[in-house]
Motif scaffolding. Sequence first.
Motif, PDB file in Angstrom:
ATOM      1  N   ILE A 108      -2.163  29.302   1.904  1.00  0.00           N
ATOM      2  CA  ILE A 108      -1.064  28.420   2.274  1.00  0.00           C
ATOM      3  C   ILE A 108      -0.612  27.588   1.069  1.00  0.00           C
ATOM      4  CG2 ILE A 108      -0.383  26.525   3.810  1.00  0.00           C
ATOM      5  CD1 ILE A 108      -2.730  27.582   5.631  1.00  0.00           C
ATOM      6  N   GLY A 109       0.679  27.563   0.844  1.00  0.00           N
ATOM      7  CA  GLY A 109       1.239  26.773  -0.249  1.00  0.00           C
ATOM      8  C   GLY A 109       1.717  25.420   0.244  1.00  0.00           C
ATOM      9  N   VAL A 110       1.479  24.388  -0.557  1.00  0.00           N
ATOM     10  CA  VAL A 110       1.902  23.028  -0.203  1.00  0.00           C
ATOM     11  C   VAL A 110       2.350  22.310  -1.471  1.00  0.00           C
ATOM     12  CG1 VAL A 110       0.261  22.832   1.725  1.00  0.00           C
ATOM     13  CG2 VAL A 110      -0.436  22.087  -0.570  1.00  0.00           C
ATOM     14  N   GLN A 111       3.025  21.166  -1.291  1.00  0.00           N
ATOM     15  CA  GLN A 111       3.262  20.303  -2.448  1.00  0.00           C
ATOM     16  C   GLN A 111       2.054  19.380  -2.591  1.00  0.00           C
ATOM     17  OE1 GLN A 111       6.526  17.404  -2.456  1.00  0.00           O
ATOM     18  NE2 GLN A 111       6.519  17.376  -4.694  1.00  0.00           N
ATOM     19  N   LEU A 112       1.545  19.319  -3.801  1.00  0.00           N
ATOM     20  CA  LEU A 112       0.341  18.541  -4.107  1.00  0.00           C
ATOM     21  C   LEU A 112       0.427  17.095  -3.611  1.00  0.00           C
ATOM     22  CD1 LEU A 112      -2.348  18.286  -5.841  1.00  0.00           C
ATOM     23  CD2 LEU A 112      -0.850  17.496  -7.683  1.00  0.00           C
ATOM     24  N   GLY A 113      -0.611  16.685  -2.889  1.00  0.00           N
ATOM     25  CA  GLY A 113      -0.722  15.285  -2.498  1.00  0.00           C
ATOM     26  C   GLY A 113       0.076  14.887  -1.282  1.00  0.00           C
ATOM     27  N   THR A 114       0.693  15.856  -0.612  1.00  0.00           N
ATOM     28  CA  THR A 114       1.500  15.536   0.571  1.00  0.00           C
ATOM     29  C   THR A 114       0.650  15.634   1.834  1.00  0.00           C
ATOM     30  OG1 THR A 114       2.156  17.849   0.796  1.00  0.00           O
ATOM     31  CG2 THR A 114       3.610  16.429  -0.501  1.00  0.00           C
ATOM     32  N   THR A 115       1.238  15.209   2.946  1.00  0.00           N
ATOM     33  CA  THR A 115       0.547  15.350   4.224  1.00  0.00           C
ATOM     34  C   THR A 115       0.416  16.835   4.594  1.00  0.00           C
ATOM     35  OG1 THR A 115       2.692  14.902   5.244  1.00  0.00           O
ATOM     36  CG2 THR A 115       1.122  13.090   5.181  1.00  0.00           C
ATOM     37  N   ARG A 147      -4.503   2.083   2.901  1.00  0.00           N
ATOM     38  CA  ARG A 147      -5.589   1.396   2.202  1.00  0.00           C
ATOM     39  C   ARG A 147      -5.153   0.971   0.802  1.00  0.00           C
ATOM     40  NH1 ARG A 147      -9.335   4.590   5.431  1.00  0.00           N
ATOM     41  NH2 ARG A 147      -9.207   6.422   4.106  1.00  0.00           N
ATOM     42  N   SER A 148      -4.160   1.657   0.217  1.00  0.00           N
ATOM     43  CA  SER A 148      -3.736   1.256  -1.136  1.00  0.00           C
ATOM     44  C   SER A 148      -2.361   0.591  -1.229  1.00  0.00           C
ATOM     45  CB  SER A 148      -3.828   2.430  -2.112  1.00  0.00           C
ATOM     46  OG  SER A 148      -3.577   3.646  -1.500  1.00  0.00           O
ATOM     47  N   VAL A 149      -1.509   0.790  -0.248  1.00  0.00           N
ATOM     48  CA  VAL A 149      -0.181   0.139  -0.282  1.00  0.00           C
ATOM     49  C   VAL A 149       0.192  -0.411   1.094  1.00  0.00           C
ATOM     50  CG1 VAL A 149       0.849   1.474  -2.190  1.00  0.00           C
ATOM     51  CG2 VAL A 149       0.949   2.385   0.154  1.00  0.00           C
ATOM     52  N   GLU A 200       5.117  12.655  12.336  1.00  0.00           N
ATOM     53  CA  GLU A 200       4.975  11.708  11.231  1.00  0.00           C
ATOM     54  C   GLU A 200       6.155  10.749  11.174  1.00  0.00           C
ATOM     55  OE1 GLU A 200       4.188  13.881   7.602  1.00  0.00           O
ATOM     56  OE2 GLU A 200       2.581  15.036   8.549  1.00  0.00           O
ATOM     57  N   GLU A 201       5.927   9.648  10.473  1.00  0.00           N
ATOM     58  CA  GLU A 201       7.004   8.668  10.291  1.00  0.00           C
ATOM     59  C   GLU A 201       7.094   8.286   8.827  1.00  0.00           C
ATOM     60  OE1 GLU A 201       7.475   6.199  14.363  1.00  0.00           O
ATOM     61  OE2 GLU A 201       5.748   5.667  13.135  1.00  0.00           O
ATOM     62  N   TYR A 202       8.322   8.176   8.345  1.00  0.00           N
ATOM     63  CA  TYR A 202       8.545   7.798   6.942  1.00  0.00           C
ATOM     64  C   TYR A 202       8.743   6.286   6.813  1.00  0.00           C
ATOM     65  CZ  TYR A 202       9.828  12.746   6.006  1.00  0.00           C
ATOM     66  OH  TYR A 202       9.853  14.113   5.871  1.00  0.00           O
ATOM     67  N   ALA A 203       8.190   5.742   5.739  1.00  0.00           N
ATOM     68  CA  ALA A 203       8.433   4.328   5.422  1.00  0.00           C
ATOM     69  C   ALA A 203       8.385   4.149   3.911  1.00  0.00           C
ATOM     70  CB  ALA A 203       7.388   3.443   6.100  1.00  0.00           C
ATOM     71  N   ILE A 204       8.752   2.956   3.487  1.00  0.00           N
ATOM     72  CA  ILE A 204       8.776   2.634   2.059  1.00  0.00           C
ATOM     73  C   ILE A 204       7.449   1.972   1.681  1.00  0.00           C
ATOM     74  CG2 ILE A 204       9.876   1.076   0.373  1.00  0.00           C
ATOM     75  CD1 ILE A 204      12.527   1.614   1.926  1.00  0.00           C
ATOM     76  N   ALA A 205       6.873   2.423   0.571  1.00  0.00           N
ATOM     77  CA  ALA A 205       5.584   1.878   0.111  1.00  0.00           C
ATOM     78  C   ALA A 205       5.813   0.732  -0.872  1.00  0.00           C
ATOM     79  CB  ALA A 205       4.766   2.978  -0.555  1.00  0.00           C
ATOM     80  N   ILE A 206       5.049  -0.332  -0.678  1.00  0.00           N
ATOM     81  CA  ILE A 206       5.168  -1.540  -1.523  1.00  0.00           C
ATOM     82  C   ILE A 206       3.760  -1.997  -1.914  1.00  0.00           C
ATOM     83  CG2 ILE A 206       5.872  -4.001  -1.486  1.00  0.00           C
ATOM     84  CD1 ILE A 206       8.187  -3.140   0.365  1.00  0.00           C
ATOM     85  N   LYS A 207       3.673  -2.616  -3.075  1.00  0.00           N
ATOM     86  CA  LYS A 207       2.367  -3.077  -3.575  1.00  0.00           C
ATOM     87  C   LYS A 207       1.705  -4.019  -2.573  1.00  0.00           C
ATOM     88  CE  LYS A 207       0.368  -5.101  -7.715  1.00  0.00           C
ATOM     89  NZ  LYS A 207       0.648  -5.347  -9.129  1.00  0.00           N
ATOM     90  N   LYS A 208       0.419  -3.830  -2.381  1.00  0.00           N
ATOM     91  CA  LYS A 208      -0.330  -4.700  -1.471  1.00  0.00           C
ATOM     92  C   LYS A 208      -0.196  -6.153  -1.913  1.00  0.00           C
ATOM     93  CE  LYS A 208      -3.997  -2.435   1.070  1.00  0.00           C
ATOM     94  NZ  LYS A 208      -3.309  -2.526   2.355  1.00  0.00           N
ATOM     95  N   GLY A 209       0.034  -7.026  -0.951  1.00  0.00           N
ATOM     96  CA  GLY A 209       0.153  -8.447  -1.264  1.00  0.00           C
ATOM     97  C   GLY A 209       1.590  -8.890  -1.510  1.00  0.00           C
ATOM     98  N   ASN A 210       2.485  -7.950  -1.750  1.00  0.00           N
ATOM     99  CA  ASN A 210       3.887  -8.324  -1.982  1.00  0.00           C
ATOM    100  C   ASN A 210       4.614  -8.452  -0.645  1.00  0.00           C
ATOM    101  OD1 ASN A 210       6.362  -8.887  -3.044  1.00  0.00           O
ATOM    102  ND2 ASN A 210       6.462  -7.094  -4.396  1.00  0.00           N
ATOM    103  N   THR A 227       0.334   6.950   6.396  1.00  0.00           N
ATOM    104  CA  THR A 227      -0.986   7.455   6.790  1.00  0.00           C
ATOM    105  C   THR A 227      -2.003   6.328   6.600  1.00  0.00           C
ATOM    106  OG1 THR A 227      -1.698   8.197   4.589  1.00  0.00           O
ATOM    107  CG2 THR A 227      -0.427   9.777   5.892  1.00  0.00           C
ATOM    108  N   GLU A 228      -3.111   6.437   7.334  1.00  0.00           N
ATOM    109  CA  GLU A 228      -4.151   5.414   7.204  1.00  0.00           C
ATOM    110  C   GLU A 228      -4.692   5.363   5.792  1.00  0.00           C
ATOM    111  OE1 GLU A 228      -7.274   5.634  10.101  1.00  0.00           O
ATOM    112  OE2 GLU A 228      -5.816   5.448  11.736  1.00  0.00           O
ATOM    113  N   GLU A 229      -4.861   6.538   5.213  1.00  0.00           N
ATOM    114  CA  GLU A 229      -5.408   6.574   3.864  1.00  0.00           C
ATOM    115  C   GLU A 229      -4.496   5.832   2.882  1.00  0.00           C
ATOM    116  OE1 GLU A 229      -6.170  10.500   2.304  1.00  0.00           O
ATOM    117  OE2 GLU A 229      -6.635   9.588   0.357  1.00  0.00           O
TER     118      GLU A 229
END
Length: 280
Positions: A171-178, A137-139, A239-249, A132-134
Amino acid sequence: MKKQFLALAMAAMMAASLAGCSSKPAETKAPETAAETQEAAGETTEAADESAEETKEEAAAGGVLVMGTNAEFPPYEFYEDNDIVGIDVEIAKAIAEKMGMELQIEDMAFDAIIPAVTSGKADFGAAGMTVTEERQRSVEFTDTYANSNQVAIVKEDSDIAGSADLEGKTIGVQLGTTGDALATELKDATVERYNKGLEAVQSLTQGKIDAVVIDQATAQAFVKKTEGIKILEEKMSEEEYAIAIKKGNTDLVEKMNAAIAELKSEGKIDEIVAKYMDAE
Ligand code: ARG
């Protein structure tokens, strides 16, 4: 006399070096032995109990790649007895193998994964995580390795037929998900946020909420094991899944992308997905 002294001195040295080993396993031992030491120290599962300190020491030793995940998301990551298994786990293992590294899995709350990646507690996050765009911004994200949709689960006899009917509902969701973000945008809806997707599904069967919004494959896995609920046909997002990595790595992003590309061309990713989708 001399001999006796020597024997004593050697025994003392051995005792000292043994003591040294057990207090600082990661510095003096190979990862395998260090893991045994952790077990002996009373740690129960590989996933949950390793401290951040051990993680760093092992990573410093060279061969360990730490994956942050949330193992509440079949078929991507879930517990089978005490082991975390699933599509992401197998893909991550295959990537680590191609990189000549050993995979270590850390299970955590879904919304703790990105902070773990940005703080360096985990080297990467793999958790059926949607790009996601959001989040961008962090990873950093690797290339994507799977597609998904959000869907709604409702009771079999529900009058909710599509997402338009979700307005004004609970509506029930898992916290912090899309799914959380999507439900939050629905008009007049009340969003109940759970730590685990399965808890939302249980709430639905107990009649406490009207619907659950969650990723399709996970919805299918839950519905298959639960009486009286169904998935609405309408797909609420692409949606598309990907692996998150620290910015700059960028080094790790490039290495993982190269491994992902190889796995795709070898047909390995399809093979892993098929194995878990068929098993459901
Ligand atoms: N795809 C959704 C997201 O990125 C849900 C992922 C949940 N994953 C998990 N392992 N619990 O927000």
